[in-house]
Design a protein around this motif. Structure first.
Motif, mmCIF file in Angstrom:
data_model
loop_
_atom_site.group_PDB
_atom_site.id
_atom_site.type_symbol
_atom_site.label_atom_id
_atom_site.label_comp_id
_atom_site.label_asym_id
_atom_site.label_seq_id
_atom_site.Cartn_x
_atom_site.Cartn_y
_atom_site.Cartn_z
ATOM 1 N N LEU A 245 0.834 -1.193 0.000
ATOM 2 C CA LEU A 245 0.000 0.000 0.000
ATOM 3 C C LEU A 245 0.872 1.247 0.000
ATOM 4 O O LEU A 245 0.615 2.202 -0.737
ATOM 5 N N GLY A 246 1.926 1.237 0.824
ATOM 6 C CA GLY A 246 2.848 2.371 0.845
ATOM 7 C C GLY A 246 3.492 2.611 -0.502
ATOM 8 O O GLY A 246 3.673 3.753 -0.927
ATOM 9 N N ASN A 247 3.830 1.531 -1.195
ATOM 10 C CA ASN A 247 4.429 1.667 -2.519
ATOM 11 C C ASN A 247 3.462 2.327 -3.495
ATOM 12 O O ASN A 247 3.873 3.154 -4.331
ATOM 13 N N GLU A 248 2.186 1.961 -3.410
ATOM 14 C CA GLU A 248 1.205 2.543 -4.319
ATOM 15 C C GLU A 248 0.984 4.027 -4.015
ATOM 16 O O GLU A 248 0.783 4.835 -4.932
ATOM 17 N N ILE A 249 1.019 4.404 -2.725
ATOM 18 C CA ILE A 249 0.872 5.821 -2.373
ATOM 19 C C ILE A 249 2.050 6.617 -2.925
ATOM 20 O O ILE A 249 1.887 7.728 -3.449
ATOM 21 N N THR A 250 3.259 6.056 -2.814
ATOM 22 C CA THR A 250 4.432 6.714 -3.394
ATOM 23 C C THR A 250 4.286 6.812 -4.916
ATOM 24 O O THR A 250 4.620 7.845 -5.519
ATOM 25 N N PHE A 251 3.781 5.749 -5.537
ATOM 26 C CA PHE A 251 3.513 5.720 -6.976
ATOM 27 C C PHE A 251 2.563 6.847 -7.367
ATOM 28 O O PHE A 251 2.672 7.446 -8.446
ATOM 29 N N PHE A 252 1.648 7.167 -6.456
ATOM 30 C CA PHE A 252 0.663 8.220 -6.668
ATOM 31 C C PHE A 252 1.291 9.611 -6.549
ATOM 32 O O PHE A 252 0.967 10.521 -7.322
ATOM 33 N N LEU A 253 2.231 9.790 -5.609
ATOM 34 C CA LEU A 253 2.768 11.115 -5.302
ATOM 35 C C LEU A 253 3.965 11.532 -6.160
ATOM 36 O O LEU A 253 4.170 12.709 -6.413
ATOM 37 N N LEU A 285 -10.989 13.245 -14.859
ATOM 38 C CA LEU A 285 -11.208 12.121 -15.774
ATOM 39 C C LEU A 285 -10.350 10.914 -15.404
ATOM 40 O O LEU A 285 -10.796 9.765 -15.535
ATOM 41 N N SER A 286 -9.134 11.139 -14.932
ATOM 42 C CA SER A 286 -8.280 10.011 -14.542
ATOM 43 C C SER A 286 -8.792 9.358 -13.265
ATOM 44 O O SER A 286 -8.657 8.139 -13.087
ATOM 45 N N ALA A 287 -9.399 10.150 -12.355
ATOM 46 C CA ALA A 287 -10.014 9.562 -11.161
ATOM 47 C C ALA A 287 -11.183 8.667 -11.542
ATOM 48 O O ALA A 287 -11.359 7.568 -10.992
ATOM 49 N N VAL A 288 -11.984 9.136 -12.490
ATOM 50 C CA VAL A 288 -13.095 8.319 -12.984
ATOM 51 C C VAL A 288 -12.572 7.042 -13.636
ATOM 52 O O VAL A 288 -13.099 5.945 -13.410
ATOM 53 N N ALA A 289 -11.515 7.165 -14.445
ATOM 54 C CA ALA A 289 -10.942 5.993 -15.115
ATOM 55 C C ALA A 289 -10.383 5.001 -14.092
ATOM 56 O O ALA A 289 -10.508 3.780 -14.263
ATOM 57 N N LEU A 290 -9.759 5.517 -13.030
ATOM 58 C CA LEU A 290 -9.211 4.648 -11.987
ATOM 59 C C LEU A 290 -10.314 3.798 -11.363
ATOM 60 O O LEU A 290 -10.154 2.577 -11.186
ATOM 61 N N VAL A 291 -11.434 4.425 -11.016
ATOM 62 C CA VAL A 291 -12.530 3.708 -10.369
ATOM 63 C C VAL A 291 -13.249 2.791 -11.356
ATOM 64 O O VAL A 291 -13.618 1.657 -11.012
ATOM 65 N N ALA A 292 -13.436 3.276 -12.574
ATOM 66 C CA ALA A 292 -14.187 2.492 -13.556
ATOM 67 C C ALA A 292 -13.430 1.243 -14.000
ATOM 68 O O ALA A 292 -14.018 0.172 -14.173
ATOM 69 N N THR A 293 -12.114 1.360 -14.183
ATOM 70 C CA THR A 293 -11.326 0.233 -14.688
ATOM 71 C C THR A 293 -10.617 -0.543 -13.582
ATOM 72 O O THR A 293 -10.205 -1.676 -13.785
ATOM 73 N N TRP A 298 -3.799 4.249 -13.758
ATOM 74 C CA TRP A 298 -4.384 5.589 -13.730
ATOM 75 C C TRP A 298 -3.991 6.367 -12.481
ATOM 76 O O TRP A 298 -4.161 7.586 -12.427
ATOM 77 N N LEU A 299 -3.464 5.688 -11.468
ATOM 78 C CA LEU A 299 -3.137 6.349 -10.213
ATOM 79 C C LEU A 299 -2.062 7.428 -10.376
ATOM 80 O O LEU A 299 -2.242 8.564 -9.915
ATOM 81 N N PRO A 300 -0.924 7.145 -11.032
ATOM 82 C CA PRO A 300 0.068 8.216 -11.214
ATOM 83 C C PRO A 300 -0.415 9.327 -12.139
ATOM 84 O O PRO A 300 0.019 10.476 -12.006
ATOM 85 N N VAL A 301 -1.320 8.999 -13.073
ATOM 86 C CA VAL A 301 -1.879 10.045 -13.939
ATOM 87 C C VAL A 301 -2.720 11.005 -13.105
ATOM 88 O O VAL A 301 -2.630 12.237 -13.246
ATOM 89 N N PHE A 302 -3.523 10.424 -12.218
ATOM 90 C CA PHE A 302 -4.321 11.248 -11.309
ATOM 91 C C PHE A 302 -3.422 12.123 -10.435
ATOM 92 O O PHE A 302 -3.669 13.320 -10.261
ATOM 93 N N GLY A 303 -2.349 11.549 -9.900
ATOM 94 C CA GLY A 303 -1.418 12.318 -9.087
ATOM 95 C C GLY A 303 -0.720 13.411 -9.877
ATOM 96 O O GLY A 303 -0.517 14.523 -9.375
#
Length: 391
Positions: A245-253, A285-293, A298-303
């Protein structure tokens, strides 16, 4: 070092520390809940006190900048307040003293109000019409601090005998050390000379208010979603609480480290309003794509799009007003706009997730898209002279 380059270096170091410090508190909340059994709602109360004080204090900080015209000295005061706030907060965390933790969060919230309006004002005064790229470079350092400080704090916690007070005192000392060169350096500042401002020097407060409202809606929606990324991954995507989970949060930031200078540079070329609207829509739009798919790609795109507000909104705020009102304008846009929206958005997002699950992300994304559309109401700023990036 030329004055402009020196300003960029000093403010970038301060941005790294300031944004890193703000992410120390959420990590500590998790520790207090896990180690001391603190009810989750108390973490919410402390978080609201931190964000709320930051939003309320920001216009006052900007006003001090417009009166005294010494942004670096005022940033130094903010760094000193960070040191005090972290030390008191660390005591509250270590000994599970909720009033002390709350008091530390209040002081830290006031401290957090200093950097963004003052750092952007210092850069706007130094770089003029080319401040977008300078703010992007500066913003990348803030993103780096935001990404690294949670790991730094947990590493210090382990090294210093699992003592949260010692860990936060160590980081408080870093904030205090950063304040010293702010007071020692010479800065030209901005002097009014006691004369009454001419009509051309009076700020267009309607333009500032419009931009503040747009940024408020943006912060409300995007900070609301981003603060619950971890909750979404654990509760809806099947992640367990741990290193992955920590890795994904870093991936996001992390993408914002590249994104902020990129968008800052592009804003100097194609216009700040266009980029602000485009990145807001891209985040929605990337937040929507993250939830939809449910694809984490899409997480780093949203970040990338979400954490672009600093160079875009604050350079635009600085362009809308005379240099003598830069502090007030940027403090209103960042304090009441971004910070105020960011304080209320997570509360709304929590209620939406509780009542309608991931449908709440679609609601907040719609608010972000509305913010993007309303950016057209922000007046086009006057042209300003450009200053070479490194003086």
């Amino acid at each position: 070092m030329p004055s402009a380059g020196r300003t960029l270096v000093l403010t970038s170091v301060a941005h790294f520390i300031n944004d890193g410090n703000t992410w120390l508190l959420p990590v500590a909340y998790a520790y207090m809940v896990k180690a001391h059994g603190m009810p989750a709602y108390l973490a919410g109360v402390i978080a609201l006190a931190f964000a709320g004080l930051g939003a309320l204090a920001s216009p006052l900080v900007g006003r001090l900048m417009d009166i005294y015209g010494r942004p670096l000295k005022l940033i130094g005061i903010g760094m000193g307040l960070w040191a005090l706030g972290l030390a008191v907060f660390g005591y509250g965390v270590e000994f599970y003293n909720v009033p002390a933790a709350l008091a530390g969060a209040v002081v830290a919230g006031i401290a957090s109000a200093f950097y963004h309006p003052l750092g952007s004002a210092a850069l706007a005064l130094s770089y003029g019409g080319s401040s977008g790229y300078a703010m992007g470079v500066n913003g990348a350092m803030g993103s780096l601090g935001r990404a690294l400080y949670p790991a730094i704090s947990t590493a210090l916690f382990a090294i210093l005998g699992s003592n949260y007070l010692y860990a936060l005192i160590s980081l408080a000392a870093v904030s205090l050390a950063a304040a010293v060169p702010m007071f020692l350096c010479e800065e030209p500042g901005l002097r009014r000379g006691g004369r009454k401002a001419s009509s051309s020097e009076r700020p267009d407060m309607r333009a500032v208010a419009t931009l503040t409202a747009v940024v408020f809606a943006r912060g409300f929606a995007l900070q609301g979603i981003s603060q619950y990324v971890g909750v979404v991954l654990v509760s809806y995507f099947g992640y367990s609480f741990g290193q992955s989970l920590g890795n994904e949060i870093t991936f996001f930031l992390l993408p914002a480290i590249v994104g902020q200078p990129l968008f800052g540079y592009l804003s100097d070329v194609v216009g700040r309003r266009t980029l602000l609207a485009g990145t807001t829509a891209g985040a929605a739009l990337s937040a929507v794509a993250l939830v939809a798919t449910r694809s984490l790609y899409w997480l780093p795109v949203f970040g990338l799009f979400t954490f672009s507000a600093f160079p875009l909104s604050l350079s635009l705020a600085g362009d809308l007003v005379p240099r003598s009102s830069t502090g007030l304008a940027t403090s209103l846009v960042w304090g009441l706009g971004n910070t105020g929206g960011g304080a209320l958005g997570p509360l709304a997002m929590g209620l939406l997730l509780s009542s309608m699950g991931l449908g709440g992300v679609y609601v907040m994304a719609a608010v972000a898209l509305a913010s993007a559309a309303l950016t057209v109401l922000v007046p086009r700023p006057p042209k300003r002279s450009r200053v070479p990036l490194f003086g």
